[in-house]
Each structure stands twice: as C-alpha cells, then as structure tokens.
Scaffold this motif. Structure first.
Motif, PDB file in Angstrom:
ATOM      1  N   LYS A 201      -0.857  45.632 -48.969  1.00 58.24           N
ATOM      2  CA  LYS A 201      -2.057  46.385 -49.334  1.00 58.24           C
ATOM      3  C   LYS A 201      -3.110  46.278 -48.235  1.00 58.24           C
ATOM      4  CE  LYS A 201      -3.770  46.462 -53.475  1.00 58.24           C
ATOM      5  NZ  LYS A 201      -4.294  46.085 -54.800  1.00 58.24           N
TER       6      LYS A 201
ATOM      7  N   VAL B 169       2.037  50.511 -54.781  1.00 57.79           N
ATOM      8  CA  VAL B 169       1.091  49.907 -53.837  1.00 57.79           C
ATOM      9  C   VAL B 169       0.378  50.989 -53.033  1.00 57.79           C
ATOM     10  CG1 VAL B 169       0.870  48.386 -51.827  1.00 57.79           C
ATOM     11  CG2 VAL B 169       2.443  47.787 -53.668  1.00 57.79           C
TER      12      VAL B 169
ATOM     13  N   ILE C 163       8.739  44.554 -54.675  1.00 59.15           N
ATOM     14  CA  ILE C 163       7.603  45.331 -55.168  1.00 59.15           C
ATOM     15  C   ILE C 163       7.924  46.832 -55.137  1.00 59.15           C
ATOM     16  CG2 ILE C 163       5.909  43.604 -54.457  1.00 59.15           C
ATOM     17  CD1 ILE C 163       5.286  45.339 -52.016  1.00 59.15           C
TER      18      ILE C 163
ATOM     19  N   ASP D 157       5.083  40.894 -49.283  1.00 61.70           N
ATOM     20  CA  ASP D 157       3.935  40.306 -49.963  1.00 61.70           C
ATOM     21  C   ASP D 157       3.005  41.452 -50.369  1.00 61.70           C
ATOM     22  OD1 ASP D 157       1.173  39.318 -50.247  1.00 61.70           O
ATOM     23  OD2 ASP D 157       1.973  37.386 -49.596  1.00 61.70           O
ATOM     24  N   ARG D 158       2.838  41.661 -51.676  1.00 61.31           N
ATOM     25  CA  ARG D 158       2.067  42.801 -52.177  1.00 61.31           C
ATOM     26  C   ARG D 158       0.657  42.849 -51.575  1.00 61.31           C
ATOM     27  NH1 ARG D 158       2.016  46.044 -56.815  1.00 61.31           N
ATOM     28  NH2 ARG D 158       3.883  44.988 -57.574  1.00 61.31           N
ATOM     29  N   ASN D 159      -0.055  41.731 -51.629  1.00 59.67           N
ATOM     30  CA  ASN D 159      -1.444  41.711 -51.158  1.00 59.67           C
ATOM     31  C   ASN D 159      -1.540  41.971 -49.660  1.00 59.67           C
ATOM     32  OD1 ASN D 159      -2.524  41.203 -53.722  1.00 59.67           O
ATOM     33  ND2 ASN D 159      -2.274  38.985 -53.479  1.00 59.67           N
TER      34      ASN D 159
END
Length: 360
Positions: A245, A207, A202, A240-242
């Motif tokens: 975040k 982000v 990512i 893991d992007r989520n």
C-alpha cells in the motif's frame, strides 16, 4: 610488478642449512668412527669438512628456491600495509609448497582488503552526501518557520490580514518536517532490516482499489483523474499488505504531483514475461516525464528532477527511495520508463499465489 629491495640472505635458509649440516656431520662422524673404524681425530675432521660443505650447498639451494618467493611475499604484504593495491594476475605460482600457498593467500587478502577499503570509502562518501542533503532539507522549512514566527512577533500577529496566512505557512512547513522525519525513520528501518516484511497472501485488487479511492480527493484537487484497469479480483499475491500500500501511495502521489492539469493516472496489472509466476503492477501517468539521464538517480535519497515543484507540493524526496527498498526487501524488481513531456510508467513485480494455497 616492481618489487622493493629485499635481503638476499635468507635466515630461514641459513637455519635449515645449519640444522641439516649438523645432522649430516654427526651422522658421518658416527659412521666413520664405529662403522669404518677411523680414528676419532680423522673421523671428526672428515665429518666437520662434510658438514661445512653440506651447510654451504644446502644454504645455496634453499636460498635460491625461496628468495624470489619471499621477496614477492614481502612486496605484497608491504603493499597491503601501505594501502597500495596492484593487479597480481601475471604473478604465477606452481603450488609446490607452503610458500606458494601463502603467496596465493596474500593475493586474496590484498583483493579482500582493497574491496573493503573501497566499500568503506563509498559508505563514507555516501554518509557525507547524506548529511549534506539532510541538512539542506531540514534547513529550508526550519528557516521558513523561523521567518514567519519572527514576523508575527514583530507585530504581524495583530494584523488580521496576514496573521492567519503566516500561521498557515508555518504549519505547512511543520507538516513538511513531520513527513520528512517519518520518511527518514521508515527508510532507515528498511535499510537496517529493523522493519521486517510481514508477508501474507493478499488480494491485489482489494489493495489497489483501497489506495486509489483514498487518493481520489487529492487527484481532483490537482485536476488529475485516476483509473484502474480491470483485472481479476481474485488474484492473490505474496506480499506485505501495508508495505505494498505504501509503494502504491508513493507512486500514485508522484504521478499526481508531476502530472499536467487534466492529466490522468492509470493503475493496472499485466503478465511478467520473464517469469510466469509473477505479475507486474504498473502506475502510468501523462505527466512531465523524466529525462533519460536522470532515470538511474530518481531512486536516490532527496534526488528531485523538478525541485521547486516537489517542495511546493510537499514532497520529501524519499518516496521512490522507500519504494525501491521495499521491493528489494520483497525480493522483487522495480522498473522505471519515462519520456519527457509524455509521461512515466513505474512498475514492480509481485509473486502470484498458487491456486491451491489458502488466503491468510
């Protein structure tokens, strides 16, 4: 090591002695009768006498060799059964035979059982503490909602000066329950491994900017400014992007919540000196800070340094616990540095992507 009384008469030694004595007696009888041509009565008498002597000698020797070790083995097994554990470091075995091997295995088993019991005790204490904490956290908003509704039902609902005010307060506590339930579900899934990290390559700056822009409104309401240190917009990390975040949201919201009016929050990236393949993402604030004695505890469930401020701002006390679990699931590190009345810096590592790898 104080041993319990143990019978000096060994059944095992007795069985070995009897069996060996019988074999020696029979062998001697056959030699006397057929090889030495002795009369059967004389041959039998000599063989019987030799067998008796052999039984006595063998029993004495075997019992002497086994008694201390059998006593030790019995002592260890009794201690395990009674959940009494001692340090057996001074107990030495020569590894001569199976008995020495059993003693070693018993000592290992004792240590394993001790560690397991300690682990279960920690889990039980943790469970009791957690139940107490969650009961307290749920009780506060539930009783508040109950009080507001009872007041409305007792006539305040017709009072236009207070009815909407009471409904808003009740709704604020309902939202708190919703946030608390959501965070509890998330941390439970993280701990049990149910919530898996979907790791991809990512763009980190994308982000960071996404999260900071979404929290600008909340920061302005608290008279706090958010800024991002300039860094390479093409920097790729594996994560893991989520979940990242969520980590940034929790850290920045905390930095806003525990800041001072006119304070600031700085988000940035810097090299990780211990590992060139990683970078450090930091969230630095100018808030009230954390006393050093609380640093190790702030990632515990429901632990709050300033409980009144946390509840007033709608905190659940689970934000940093979630951050810690997410970073552990990524195999990364999480750091906290703080000085009271000066500010805090929360940071975590992320693994960089090699330039030859494609973005997923």
């Amino acid at each position: 090591m104080r041993k319990q009384p143990f019978s000096r008469s060994s059944r095992l030694a007795f069985r070995v002695a009897i069996f060996s004595g019988l074999l020696i007696g029979v062998a001697n009888l056959l030699i006397n009768a057929y090889y030495l041509q002795m009369e059967w009565l004389s041959a039998t008498s000599v063989a019987l006498l030799l067998a008796i002597c052999a039984v006595a000698v063998i029993y004495f020797v075997v019992n002497r060799m086994e008694s201390d070790r059998l006593e030790t083995l019995n002592y260890i097994s009794r201690n395990i059964a009674r959940k009494r554990f001692e340090d057996y470091e001074n107990l030495s075995t020569d590894g001569r035979d199976e008995l020495d091997y059993l003693i070693k295995q018993s000592i290992r088993a004792s240590k394993t059982v001790e560690r397991e019991i300690q682990r279960l005790n920690r889990i039980e204490n943790y469970r009791k503490e957690f139940i107490g904490d969650i009961s307290h956290e749920l009780k506060t908003p539930i009783f508040a909602i109950q009080g507001f509704i009872e007041t409305l039902l007792n006539g305040a609902i017709d009072d236009t000066d207070v009815n909407r005010q009471f409904l808003k307060k009740a709704m604020r506590n309902v939202n708190r329950l919703i946030f608390l339930t959501k965070d509890l579900m998330e941390i439970s899934k993280l701990e049990t491994g149910e919530l898996k990290s979907e790791v991809h390559n990512i763009h980190l700056r994308e982000v960071v900017m996404d999260v900071t822009e979404s929290l600008q409104y909340k920061a302005k309401k608290e008279n706090v400014s958010i800024s991002v240190d300039d860094f390479d917009k093409n920097l790729l990390v594996t994560a893991d992007r989520n979940q990242i975040k969520q980590v940034l949201i929790n850290l920045i919201e905390n930095a806003i919540k525990y800041n001072k009016p006119g304070g600031s929050v700085m988000v940035g990236i810097k090299p990780y000196t211990e590992d060139e393949k990683r970078v450090i993402v930091y969230v630095k604030d100018t808030g009230i800070g954390i006393d050093q004695k609380y640093i190790d505890r702030v990632t515990e469930r429901f632990f709050r340094v300033d409980k009144s401020r946390s509840r007033e701002k709608g905190g659940t006390g689970l934000g940093l616990a979630i951050v810690k679990h997410i970073m552990e699931a990524h195999g990364e590190r999480f750091f906290i540095e703080s000085t009271p009345n000066v500010g805090s810096t929360f940071s975590f590592t992320l693994t960089k992507v090699e330039s030859t790898q494609a973005v997923v």
